[in-house]
Design a protein around this motif. Structure first.
Motif, mmCIF file in Angstrom:
data_model
loop_
_atom_site.group_PDB
_atom_site.id
_atom_site.type_symbol
_atom_site.label_atom_id
_atom_site.label_comp_id
_atom_site.label_asym_id
_atom_site.label_seq_id
_atom_site.Cartn_x
_atom_site.Cartn_y
_atom_site.Cartn_z
ATOM 1 N N UNK A 266 0.837 -1.213 0.000
ATOM 2 C CA UNK A 266 0.000 0.000 0.000
ATOM 3 C C UNK A 266 0.870 1.262 0.000
ATOM 4 N N UNK A 267 1.996 1.186 0.689
ATOM 5 C CA UNK A 267 2.895 2.351 0.704
ATOM 6 C C UNK A 267 3.474 2.590 -0.702
ATOM 7 N N UNK A 297 -6.958 -7.945 -5.487
ATOM 8 C CA UNK A 297 -5.789 -8.290 -4.663
ATOM 9 C C UNK A 297 -5.826 -7.436 -3.397
ATOM 10 N N UNK A 298 -4.873 -7.685 -2.493
ATOM 11 C CA UNK A 298 -4.863 -7.005 -1.193
ATOM 12 C C UNK A 298 -4.922 -5.482 -1.326
ATOM 13 N N UNK A 299 -4.222 -4.958 -2.340
ATOM 14 C CA UNK A 299 -4.179 -3.494 -2.466
ATOM 15 C C UNK A 299 -5.427 -2.930 -3.146
ATOM 16 N N UNK A 300 -6.375 -3.793 -3.442
ATOM 17 C CA UNK A 300 -7.585 -3.314 -4.129
ATOM 18 C C UNK A 300 -8.863 -3.612 -3.349
ATOM 19 N N UNK A 304 -8.283 -0.414 1.080
ATOM 20 C CA UNK A 304 -6.992 -0.070 0.463
ATOM 21 C C UNK A 304 -7.165 1.013 -0.598
ATOM 22 N N UNK A 305 -8.244 0.930 -1.352
ATOM 23 C CA UNK A 305 -8.466 1.944 -2.402
ATOM 24 C C UNK A 305 -8.701 3.322 -1.788
ATOM 25 N N UNK A 360 -6.789 -4.439 5.137
ATOM 26 C CA UNK A 360 -7.651 -3.362 5.654
ATOM 27 C C UNK A 360 -6.782 -2.277 6.280
ATOM 28 N N UNK A 361 -5.961 -1.608 5.461
ATOM 29 C CA UNK A 361 -5.057 -0.607 6.033
ATOM 30 C C UNK A 361 -5.833 0.566 6.621
ATOM 31 N N UNK A 362 -5.288 1.124 7.696
ATOM 32 C CA UNK A 362 -5.892 2.311 8.333
ATOM 33 C C UNK A 362 -5.040 3.518 7.943
#
Ligand code: ATP
Ligand code: MG
Length: 393
Positions: A266-267, A297-300, A304-305, A360-362
């Motif tokens: 994500x970064x 995928x994880x970043x989508x 994440x979006x 599920x990034x914060x």
């Protein structure tokens, strides 16, 4: 017989435009001319809501129909013959036309479909069809009429004092002519998705510019070459385009050294977006385009979006967002990018891929991790290092 070959081009959605219709039609004509510029003796003209192309008899039909059907805004194209709007003359031309179809395609059955653009013509369409059908039956003894499942549909299109005869409508992609909807910066990877996303935006009239990230020497020159080849296929529809190529490795290394492993993806994506936005601002692009697709995928993931979007202020277009992967793959096959996309080369996203990426990034956590980096400086350096190549097929 005609001295020249004639093609009728239908404009699809442009027909629905009101006051702006002439502008769209003119742009479309310019695009068609551009796609045919290698050929001599070709004339492209607007007439009564259609576009007529005339070419030398010696020019094979494919050399016109293939490039024209790739022009966005073209709904379909028909190679046709022209006759004066006189039933005798139309009949003669129709017989000639059908003789050729018998010889070349071996057709045995046919059906006539007639249409009058000009309702003052004294004979009604069904009667025109009957009269021409009878003349064809007399002139071509091997043919029979089959109204349900004919080998050949013979279209008789009366337009004022000229009539056009044809039997096929080669489909285009529709859409709107390039240049009628601003310019966008596509983030182009070597994968299946982003070339399709780029193509879809170009189809709506958007001029494209591209940015590609690599991680040389972790990714090979051949991987970059593959992306250029992929961009060439896209540019065969979207026209000559600039591609900015940037090495992301210095940023990836900073992230790996300073931030939690599960946040790497994500970064990296946020950096890609920031750099793409800066490039877009420099080159007059109004929006960013990605091949992201909800949940792929994880970043989508939705979360994440949202976190990805938060780092840029430019609108991010994701034309594939709600499509299923199989449908994206079908589209890639249809437009001719699929085979190139599946060639097995490394991508910068797979370098330093975390084992368990955060799904599920914060935002506050991601921002806390970024506070350990000099984001502005890293972005600036990446933009400065960009190398520009012209992509043209
Ligand atoms: P694709 O098939 O387009 O590579 P993907 O499913 O592999 O997509 P990701 O790798 O997460 O998905 O990338 C999502 C989007 O980010 C891509 O569609 C593309 O727009 C952009 N992107 C990914 N990698 C790169 C890259 N190396 N250079 C430029 N853009 C990239
Ligand atoms: Mg990818």
């Amino acid at each position: 017989m005609n001295e020249q070959n004639i093609y009728i081009v239908r404009c699809g959605e442009i027909a629905l435009k009101g006051m702006n219709k002439p502008y769209f039609e003119k742009t479309l004509v310019d695009r068609i001319r551009k796609n045919l510029k290698g050929l001599t003796g070709v004339e492209v003209k607007r007439q009564e809501g259609l576009i007529f192309i005339r070419s030398d008899k010696s020019c094979p039909s494919e050399e016109i129909t293939k490039p024209v059907s790739k022009v966005f805004g073209v709904a379909s194209i028909s190679p046709a013959v022209e006759a004066p709007s006189d039933l005798e003359k139309i009949g003669e031309a129709a017989v000639e036309f059908m003789k050729k179809q018998i010889e070349e395609l071996g057709i045995k059955t046919f059906k006539v479909e007639a249409k009058r653009a000009d309702k003052t013509f004294p004979v009604k369409s069904p009667d025109i069809a009957k009269i021409i059908g009878a003349k064809v039956l007399i002139g071509c003894k091997v043919l029979k009429v089959d109204v349900h499942n004919p080998d050949c549909r013979l279209f008789i299109d009366l337009r004022g004092d000229r009539t056009y005869i044809y039997d096929e409508k080669i489909s285009g992609f529709g859409g709107l002519p390039l240049g009628t909807n601003g310019k966008g910066m596509v983030l182009l990877s070597g994968g299946i998705d982003s070339p399709v996303a780029a193509w879809m935006m170009a189809k709506r009239g958007m001029i494209l510019e591209a940015v590609h990230f690599h991680s040389y020497p972790y990714t090979s020159p051949r991987a970059r070459q593959k992306v250029e080849e992929l961009a060439e296929i896209v540019s065969s529809y979207s026209g000559k385009m600039k591609m900015h190529v940037i090495n992301l490795l210095p940023i990836q290394e900073e992230i790996v050294m300073n931030c939690p492993e599960e946040e790497t993806t994500i970064l990296v994506r946020r950096f890609m977006m920031r750099i793409a936005e800066k490039m877009a601002e420099k080159t007059g692009c109004m929006m960013l385009i990605t091949g992201e697709n909800l949940g792929q995928v994880a970043s989508q993931t939705a979360e994440a979006l949202v976190v990805t979007d938060n780092c840029v202020s430019m609108p991010v277009m994701r034309p594939l967002i709600a499509m299923d992967k199989v449908d994206i793959m079908d589209k890639a096959k249809e437009i001719g990018t699929y085979e190139k996309s599946i060639e097995p080369y490394e991508d910068c996203c797979t370098v330093f891929l975390p084992k368990h990426p955060a799904t599920k990034p914060k935002l506050y956590q991601i921002e806390a991790s970024e506070s350990k980096l000099d984001v502005e400086k890293l972005v600036e350096a990446a933009v400065k290092s960009s190398e520009t190549v012209w992509i043209d097929l």
